[in-house]
Design a protein around this motif. Structure first.
Motif, PDB file in Angstrom:
ATOM      1  N   ASN A   1      19.740   1.781  -3.592  1.00  0.00           N
ATOM      2  CA  ASN A   1      18.487   2.537  -3.659  1.00  0.00           C
ATOM      3  C   ASN A   1      17.910   1.753  -3.789  1.00  0.00           C
ATOM      4  OD1 ASN A   1      19.595   4.873  -3.700  1.00  0.00           O
ATOM      5  ND2 ASN A   1      19.731   5.095  -6.469  1.00  0.00           N
TER       6      ASN A   1
ATOM      7  N   ASP B   1      16.968   0.392   0.065  1.00  0.00           N
ATOM      8  CA  ASP B   1      16.760   1.580   0.865  1.00  0.00           C
ATOM      9  C   ASP B   1      15.509   1.810   0.883  1.00  0.00           C
ATOM     10  OD1 ASP B   1      19.459   1.977   1.670  1.00  0.00           O
ATOM     11  OD2 ASP B   1      19.773   4.002   0.427  1.00  0.00           O
TER      12      ASP B   1
ATOM     13  N   VAL C   1      12.626   1.051   3.709  1.00  0.00           N
ATOM     14  CA  VAL C   1      11.869   2.146   4.505  1.00  0.00           C
ATOM     15  C   VAL C   1      10.176   2.418   4.178  1.00  0.00           C
ATOM     16  CG1 VAL C   1      10.954   5.286   3.578  1.00  0.00           C
ATOM     17  CG2 VAL C   1      13.364   4.235   3.405  1.00  0.00           C
TER      18      VAL C   1
ATOM     19  N   VAL D   1      15.223  11.081   1.649  1.00  0.00           N
ATOM     20  CA  VAL D   1      14.694  10.493   0.725  1.00  0.00           C
ATOM     21  C   VAL D   1      14.291  11.033  -0.808  1.00  0.00           C
ATOM     22  CG1 VAL D   1      12.903   8.429   0.066  1.00  0.00           C
ATOM     23  CG2 VAL D   1      13.862   8.690   2.478  1.00  0.00           C
TER      24      VAL D   1
ATOM     25  N   THR E   1      15.617   9.825  -4.389  1.00  0.00           N
ATOM     26  CA  THR E   1      14.766   9.648  -5.744  1.00  0.00           C
ATOM     27  C   THR E   1      15.103  10.786  -6.751  1.00  0.00           C
ATOM     28  OG1 THR E   1      13.809   8.699  -3.992  1.00  0.00           O
ATOM     29  CG2 THR E   1      12.622   8.481  -5.759  1.00  0.00           C
TER      30      THR E   1
END
Length: 463
Positions: free
Chosen positions: A207, A210, A214, A386, A390
């Motif tokens: 995560n 990622d 982003v 996304v 999260t």
């Protein structure tokens, strides 16, 4: 005497049969509830496959600007989006099997391939934003993409996306979900991110990676397209000011050479109408002994002198009078001379910055705006996905809701990005729009002609 060893296995079999019956009932309930999303995904797959094939054919082979670097990138983007549109079939199979999906290998391969080509599409848009920035904001810079460098950059982006997606093999798996029923909860299978304690650290690391990716893409988009839009806005303002100045010069040249001379001549021939008429009245009073013809000749000469003085103060007219050699020229000759001088000045201004003028061409600006809208569409499609990831990372219990219909839509929202790109091309690219209209027209003509022939043959043989 009852055989205990026989009763226990029979009781266990009965419990398993009851559990299987409940799982089968849950499977049917979920399948019925998933019908809307299955229909939507089928439509998206058809639209995405058709649109991306048309995009590849147009930008890669049909377009006159197919050798431009942005068109090369757009062609690769169409290839990746076409693969993602084909992969929608795998997510449809996942929706159909739902709780029966128990193959760990297929689960990981499906997630890996999906993320690989989605990430390749994202990185291609990232390269397009850099290419657009260099073309519009830094046109004279030596750092420009060529056809070869565009191919190499895309290959590197695909390789990086491959490495970036390898982590999926370690963070996904068959997860046990607790599905609520009337008699309590039933454990069912789901292909999703692993939620075990042994995988918690790896999932958090994935995560974080990622999130950094982003952030990098977002920062690049904000910087590049922010500068591009500002440059286009400044260019439009300059174009409006240039047109306004040319219009004012043309009006001054027209009015100063013809209208103003006539106005001053008429004013000088009318008694008491001009602000300077006192000079003319005094002249007539002082020269009362002169004849009317002498007075008229003198007033005409004074008016001519004033007209010459006023027209010399008008911009552009002095240049015209110098070129014409103090000859009396008409309005048509004046405009012709003025237009020639303006053309020369424009050519003189554009000779110093040919690359910048070419970069701010209408096609380049339209292409930049189109790719900006595509990038905005990318952000809107990935944002729900996304946000949900999260939430799951911060609250693992939220993952138990992933079998709900709304969450299934959110989990598959990134597929929408590969479908809407050809639609955006149709809206913002007139050439591509004409190409699509031509293809539809030819297809309709082919179908109608074939139907007409079949109808005629049918009437011929069976009438």
């Amino acid at each position: 005497m009852t055989n205990i060893s026989y009763i226990r296995p029979r009781k266990a079999l009965n419990e398993m049969a009851a559990g299987d019956t409940q799982v089968e009932r849950i499977h049917k309930e979920l399948l019925v509830s998933y019908i809307p999303i299955i229909v939507v995904m089928v439509i998206l797959a058809l639209v995405g496959i058709t649109g991306n094939i048309a995009s590849i054919f147009f930008f890669g082979m049909k377009s006159k600007n197919r050798r431009k670097t942005t068109n090369v990138f757009v062609t690769y983007l169409g290839v990746f989006d076409l693969i993602v549109s084909l992969l929608i079939s795998t997510t449809i199979a996942d929706l159909i099997y739902n709780v029966y999906y128990s193959s760990l290998v297929l689960c990981r391969i499906m997630f890996f391939v999906d993320q690989w080509f989605m990430t390749s599409s994202v990185f291609t848009l990232w390269l397009i934003s850099i290419d657009r920035y260099l073309k519009v904001c830094r046109p004279v810079s030596s750092w420009q993409f060529s056809g070869r460098s565009a191919n190499i950059s895309t290959a590197m982006a695909v390789a990086f996306a491959l490495v970036f997606s390898v982590k999926v093999f370690f963070t996904t798996g068959i997860v046990i979900r607790k599905y609520p029923t009337e008699n309590g909860t039933v454990e069912v299978h789901d292909c999703a991110n692993a939620d075990g304690q042994d995988m918690a650290n790896m999932v958090k690391a994935a995560n974080i990676i990622d999130g950094l990716s982003v952030a990098m893409v977002l920062c690049t988009f904000f910087f590049t397209y922010g500068n591009i839009l500002k440059t286009i806005q400044d260019h439009n303002k300059k174009q409006k000011m240039k047109k306004l100045s040319l219009h004012l010069e043309e009006n001054n040249a027209n009015g100063g050479n013809v209208n103003e001379g006539r106005e001053h001549t008429d004013e000088s021939n009318v008694n008491g109408l001009s602000s300077s008429s006192g000079v003319y009245v005094n002249t007539v009073t002082d020269n009362a002994d002169k004849s009317s013809e002498d007075v008229l000749e003198e007033s005409t000469s004074n008016a001519t002198t004033r007209t010459t003085t006023n027209t010399n103060n008008v911009p552009g007219v002095a240049q015209i009078s110098t070129i014409s050699g103090s000859k009396t020229t008409g309005a048509g000759d004046s405009l012709e001379i003025l237009s020639k001088s303006i053309d020369k000045s424009i050519k003189r201004q554009s000779q110093g910055k040919p690359e910048k003028c070419r970069a701010l061409h209408r096609y380049e600006r339209t292409l930049s705006v189109m790719m900006f809208v595509v990038s905005v569409g990318l952000l809107l499609c990935f944002l729900p996905f996304v946000v949900w990831n999260t939430i799951v990372a911060t609250d693992p219990k939220a993952g138990q809701r992933e079998l709900e219909l709304g969450i299934q839509f959110i989990l598959r929202s990134p597929f929408l990005n590969s479908v809407i790109n050809p639609v955006i091309f149709i809206v913002f690219n007139p050439q591509y729009r004409r190409f699509i209209v031509g293809v539809i027209t030819r297809f309709r003509y082919c179908i109608t002609s074939r139907v007409y022939r079949l109808t005629r043959y049918y009437r011929m043989w069976f009438s």
